[in-house]
Motif scaffolding. Structure first.
Motif: not given
Length: 310
Positions: A87-92, A108, A110
């Protein structure tokens, strides 16, 4: 030339996605008393009320989720294998997928999801590392089914209508209209540039690429000569054993090629839209045709006649 396909190409570079690996998110550690402790990628929100990490998704769940995202991203990919990368910092969430047909993608989640081809990611990584060997290109495709990018690139050439035996293909970059450009080389003839825009393909013969100040690394002078010689078959120009050729340009009357012949002479030939020779001009008398011949040396061409039209 009416359309120029070989305008300056921009490198296709993708920003590195910073992700927390899925394995780190699901790893559980305990202290000396056996109580769970936070580890990299864990958070209070990510734990159950009892302090335990939620169970990791099964391979089937990962593939189902990846298939849903692939459909939303309009990839036309029937997912055959999927891997949750993290997961990414953007919670994706970030997935790698392999497809039943064609190259795989990094997805991803998004809104809407983004999908980047494994082929273009590999090209981007190679370009970045050529500039800076220490550069981080971000996630790359590692599923075995995605490894043979040349196979997928050769399939692209077939989709673009290249009829030769394709032996080399590479990504060139992105044109100003957003199209992705490729070069294809052939083991049995001249190659092409390939343009992919909105799932539609255009192929540009390398002899045209050269006329527009582009380059073809996989096509030789002899292969371009053979390309033009094939057009001359059965025409007045058939006796010219073409050793070098160039595309001069086109106008309302047709397309013009210059050919240098093995005996030292040369010709300019005008072809119609079906690539059938309509008229042949010997280089010795063709000075007024598109600026005349450039491949034939002055000593090989006879002096132009004085007066009248050639």
């Amino acid at each position: 030339m009416k359309a120029r396909f070989t305008a300056a190409l921009a490198a296709l570079l993708f920003s590195a996605i910073s992700i927390v690996p899925a394995a780190a998110q699901t790893r559980r550690e305990t202290d000396a008393d056996g109580r769970p402790v936070a580890t990299e990628g864990s958070s209070r929100a990510g734990r159950t009320r009892g302090g335990r990490q939620p169970a990791a998704p099964s391979p089937e769940q990962i593939r189902a989720s990846a298939q849903e995202q692939a459909a939303l991203a309009n990839t036309n990919c029937q997912v055959s294998e999927a891997k949750l990368l993290g997961t990414t910092a953007g919670n994706t969430s970030v997935y790698e997928i392999a497809c039943a047909a064609g190259p795989g993608f990094i997805l991803e989640t998004k809104i809407p999801p983004t999908a980047t081809s494994c082929i273009l990611l590999a090209y981007s990584a190679e370009t970045l590392r050529a500039r800076d060997p220490a550069a981080d290109p971000g996630p790359q495709c590692t599923i075995a089914a995605n490894a043979d990018t040349q196979k997928f690139l050769r399939e692209y050439a077939v989709q673009a209508g290249v009829a030769c035996t394709v032996d080399q293909v590479k990504v060139l970059g992105q044109s100003t209209d957003g199209a992705v450009m490729y070069e294809a080389g052939c083991s049995d003839g001249a190659g092409f540039w390939l343009k992919q825009l909105n799932n539609a393909w255009t192929k540009i013969p390398c002899i045209q690429v050269l006329a527009e100040n582009g380059t073809c690394d996989f096509t030789t002078t002899a292969e371009n000569a053979a390309f033009v010689k094939a057009y001359f078959a059965g025409s007045e120009a058939a006796s010219c054993d073409v050793t070098e050729a160039r595309l001069m340009g086109r106008n309302a009357n047709g397309v013009f090629y210059e050919a240098k012949c093995a005996n030292g002479d040369g010709v300019i030939a005008r072809l119609n839209a079906e690539n059938i020779v309509q008229q042949v001009y010997p280089c010795a008398t063709a000075q007024q045709i598109g600026g005349g011949c450039k491949l034939t040396t002055p000593s090989a061409a006879a002096p132009a006649p004085t007066g009248g039209r050639p």
